[in-house]
Design an enzyme around this catalytic site. Structure first.
Site, PDB file in Angstrom:
ATOM      1  N   GLU A  77       1.522 -50.092  11.348  1.00  0.00           N
ATOM      2  CA  GLU A  77       1.966 -48.773  11.252  1.00  0.00           C
ATOM      3  C   GLU A  77       3.928 -48.694  11.307  1.00  0.00           C
ATOM      4  O   GLU A  77       4.071 -49.478  12.423  1.00  0.00           O
ATOM      5  CB  GLU A  77       1.712 -48.156  12.626  1.00  0.00           C
ATOM      6  CG  GLU A  77       0.327 -47.245  12.053  1.00  0.00           C
ATOM      7  CD  GLU A  77      -0.349 -47.083  12.877  1.00  0.00           C
ATOM      8  OE1 GLU A  77       0.117 -45.949  13.445  1.00  0.00           O
ATOM      9  OE2 GLU A  77      -1.462 -46.848  13.729  1.00  0.00           O
ATOM     10  N   ARG A  78       4.441 -48.302  10.839  1.00  0.00           N
ATOM     11  CA  ARG A  78       6.227 -47.855  11.239  1.00  0.00           C
ATOM     12  C   ARG A  78       5.806 -47.790  12.512  1.00  0.00           C
ATOM     13  O   ARG A  78       5.679 -46.359  12.649  1.00  0.00           O
ATOM     14  CB  ARG A  78       6.095 -46.709  10.178  1.00  0.00           C
ATOM     15  CG  ARG A  78       7.678 -46.415  10.246  1.00  0.00           C
ATOM     16  CD  ARG A  78       7.965 -45.214   9.384  1.00  0.00           C
ATOM     17  NE  ARG A  78       6.835 -44.436   9.121  1.00  0.00           N
ATOM     18  CZ  ARG A  78       6.935 -42.852   9.064  1.00  0.00           C
ATOM     19  NH1 ARG A  78       8.129 -42.382   8.343  1.00  0.00           N
ATOM     20  NH2 ARG A  78       6.653 -42.065   9.482  1.00  0.00           N
ATOM     21  N   CYS A 115      -5.812 -45.896  11.979  1.00  0.00           N
ATOM     22  CA  CYS A 115      -4.722 -44.960  12.590  1.00  0.00           C
ATOM     23  C   CYS A 115      -5.160 -44.097  10.669  1.00  0.00           C
ATOM     24  O   CYS A 115      -5.843 -44.081   9.962  1.00  0.00           O
ATOM     25  CB  CYS A 115      -3.504 -46.046  10.914  1.00  0.00           C
ATOM     26  SG  CYS A 115      -2.251 -44.987  10.208  1.00  0.00           S
ATOM     27  N   GLY A 116      -5.840 -43.036  11.421  1.00  0.00           N
ATOM     28  CA  GLY A 116      -5.822 -41.903  10.590  1.00  0.00           C
ATOM     29  C   GLY A 116      -5.834 -41.464   9.779  1.00  0.00           C
ATOM     30  O   GLY A 116      -6.528 -41.320   8.200  1.00  0.00           O
ATOM     31  N   THR A 117      -4.319 -41.489   9.053  1.00  0.00           N
ATOM     32  CA  THR A 117      -3.656 -40.744   7.872  1.00  0.00           C
ATOM     33  C   THR A 117      -3.887 -41.982   7.181  1.00  0.00           C
ATOM     34  O   THR A 117      -4.575 -41.761   6.018  1.00  0.00           O
ATOM     35  CB  THR A 117      -2.314 -40.167   8.172  1.00  0.00           C
ATOM     36  OG1 THR A 117      -1.333 -41.198   8.812  1.00  0.00           O
ATOM     37  CG2 THR A 117      -1.893 -39.352   9.261  1.00  0.00           C
ATOM     38  N   CYS A 172      -0.328 -37.985  12.413  1.00  0.00           N
ATOM     39  CA  CYS A 172      -1.126 -38.670  13.189  1.00  0.00           C
ATOM     40  C   CYS A 172      -2.523 -38.332  13.649  1.00  0.00           C
ATOM     41  O   CYS A 172      -3.432 -37.973  14.416  1.00  0.00           O
ATOM     42  CB  CYS A 172      -0.729 -39.723  14.814  1.00  0.00           C
ATOM     43  SG  CYS A 172      -1.743 -41.196  14.941  1.00  0.00           S
ATOM     44  N   GLY A 173      -3.538 -38.867  12.057  1.00  0.00           N
ATOM     45  CA  GLY A 173      -4.614 -38.716  12.287  1.00  0.00           C
ATOM     46  C   GLY A 173      -5.317 -38.789  13.336  1.00  0.00           C
ATOM     47  O   GLY A 173      -6.376 -38.116  13.684  1.00  0.00           O
ATOM     48  N   ASN A 174      -5.580 -39.910  14.027  1.00  0.00           N
ATOM     49  CA  ASN A 174      -5.967 -40.355  15.529  1.00  0.00           C
ATOM     50  C   ASN A 174      -5.628 -39.607  16.662  1.00  0.00           C
ATOM     51  O   ASN A 174      -6.126 -39.426  17.161  1.00  0.00           O
ATOM     52  CB  ASN A 174      -5.918 -41.876  15.490  1.00  0.00           C
ATOM     53  CG  ASN A 174      -7.035 -42.703  14.288  1.00  0.00           C
ATOM     54  OD1 ASN A 174      -8.356 -42.386  14.058  1.00  0.00           O
ATOM     55  ND2 ASN A 174      -6.752 -43.891  14.586  1.00  0.00           N
ATOM     56  N   ASN A 219       6.449 -42.942  17.987  1.00  0.00           N
ATOM     57  CA  ASN A 219       5.587 -43.767  18.043  1.00  0.00           C
ATOM     58  C   ASN A 219       5.930 -45.296  19.152  1.00  0.00           C
ATOM     59  O   ASN A 219       7.368 -44.649  20.136  1.00  0.00           O
ATOM     60  CB  ASN A 219       6.540 -44.622  16.357  1.00  0.00           C
ATOM     61  CG  ASN A 219       6.194 -44.414  15.136  1.00  0.00           C
ATOM     62  OD1 ASN A 219       4.583 -44.131  14.950  1.00  0.00           O
ATOM     63  ND2 ASN A 219       6.727 -43.467  14.526  1.00  0.00           N
ATOM     64  N   ASN A 233      -7.059 -46.232  18.290  1.00  0.00           N
ATOM     65  CA  ASN A 233      -5.739 -45.886  18.319  1.00  0.00           C
ATOM     66  C   ASN A 233      -5.185 -45.565  19.360  1.00  0.00           C
ATOM     67  O   ASN A 233      -6.186 -44.461  19.704  1.00  0.00           O
ATOM     68  CB  ASN A 233      -5.551 -45.768  17.262  1.00  0.00           C
ATOM     69  CG  ASN A 233      -4.081 -45.192  17.062  1.00  0.00           C
ATOM     70  OD1 ASN A 233      -3.757 -44.258  15.991  1.00  0.00           O
ATOM     71  ND2 ASN A 233      -2.805 -45.939  17.030  1.00  0.00           N
TER      72      ASN A 233
END
Length: 297
Positions: free
Chosen positions: A224-225, A233-235, A94-96, A85, A18
């Site tokens: 992902e949106r 995607c982290g989250t 965004c976790g990543n 985005n 990501n």
């Protein structure tokens, strides 16, 4: 910014594939328009990325009118991950991205020590940096308490999936498909746009499609949106872990999430969740705005 008028300094990094463009902007002076974001993230005519991580002080972003007021727990002098985005829209979390953001803060010498506070639109995130060797690191992020918002469905290419709505500061629909194996997951049209219930997800959502929990592991793909299918995607991995545990009749536990870009460890506790995984800084450079095609963007 190297040259306030035309040039932007940047770094490029990724967490399990990501990938993000990191824009150092301590005083929030860059006019980060949707057109500029789309041009930078263009994989053919720009640098190419799933999104932008602007590095700025929280108070300077408020002063610049990027957002009103500080999100929960964020102090004025905290470094803030202003995440966008690839399509130019704004995302809450965004976790990543947080992992890559904190890694860059540490590797660039912007912060000292391995405990880092990162401000996001979803609130403060506490980050622990492990085994940092400059270009690579292992990063653990406290992701907060996942909020289950109910059940819903989605449709893609004529196929209908059911899932659990989970709020990680940003919205998710995590769909555990009974009997699905990794080979079957690879054939699903996750790269195509998903139709969601607009009443349940008025602002859209990330959609995770995943296998059932087996020996503490799941396999996941994500749309992902604002970015389309990404390698990770982290989250989304946290949302997927919550859904997989629930499907297995569990509430807490540690889950290894296998995504196309690698593996991430998610720990779900009664009072929170932790996301642990790698981060790599792969490039640094300068790009001239005049080289970017922003026509029609």
């Amino acid at each position: 910014m190297t040259n306030q008028r035309r040039q932007l300094s940047f770094a490029k990094g990724h967490g399990t594939g990501n990938d993000f463009i990191i824009l150092p902007d301590p005083e929030a002076r860059i006019d980060l328009s949707p057109g500029l974001i789309r041009a930078l993230c263009d994989r053919h005519r720009g640098i190419g990325a799933d999104g932008i991580l602007r590095v700025a002080r929280a108070e300077d972003l408020v002063d610049a009118g990027v957002f009103e007021g500080l999100p929960g727990g964020v102090a004025a002098d905290d470094w803030f991950m202003d995440y966008r985005n690839a399509d130019g829209t704004t995302a809450e979390m965004c976790g990543n991205g947080v992992r890559v953001f904190a890694h860059w803060l540490r590797s660039s010498g912007t912060v000292d020590g391995d405990a880092v506070r990162v401000g996001t639109r979803a609130g403060l995130r506490q980050v622990r940096i492990e085994n940092c060797s400059g270009t690579s690191a292992e990063i653990a992020v406290e992701m907060g308490i996942p909020e289950v918002t109910g059940v819903s469905t989605c449709t893609v290419s004529g196929q209908r999936f059911g899932g659990i709505g989970i709020d990680m500061g940003n919205p998710h629909l995590a769909c555990v498909l009974p009997g699905l194996d990794p080979a079957g997951l690879a054939t699903l049209p996750v790269d195509q746009p998903f139709d969601l219930d607009p009443d349940f997800f008025p602002d859209g959502a990330n959609v995770e499609v995943l296998t059932e929990l087996t020996d503490g592991r799941i396999h996941m793909r994500v749309h992902e949106r604002g970015a389309g299918e990404t390698l990770s995607c982290g989250t989304g991995t946290v949302a997927a872990a919550v859904a997989a545990l629930a499907d297995a009749g569990e509430v807490i536990g540690e889950v290894t999430v296998v995504v196309p870009g690698g593996e991430i460890t998610v720990t779900i506790r009664e009072n929170g969740s932790t996301l642990t995984g790698p981060s790599l800084i792969v490039a640094e450079g300068v790009i001239d705005r005049d080289a970017l095609d922003v026509t029609g963007r």
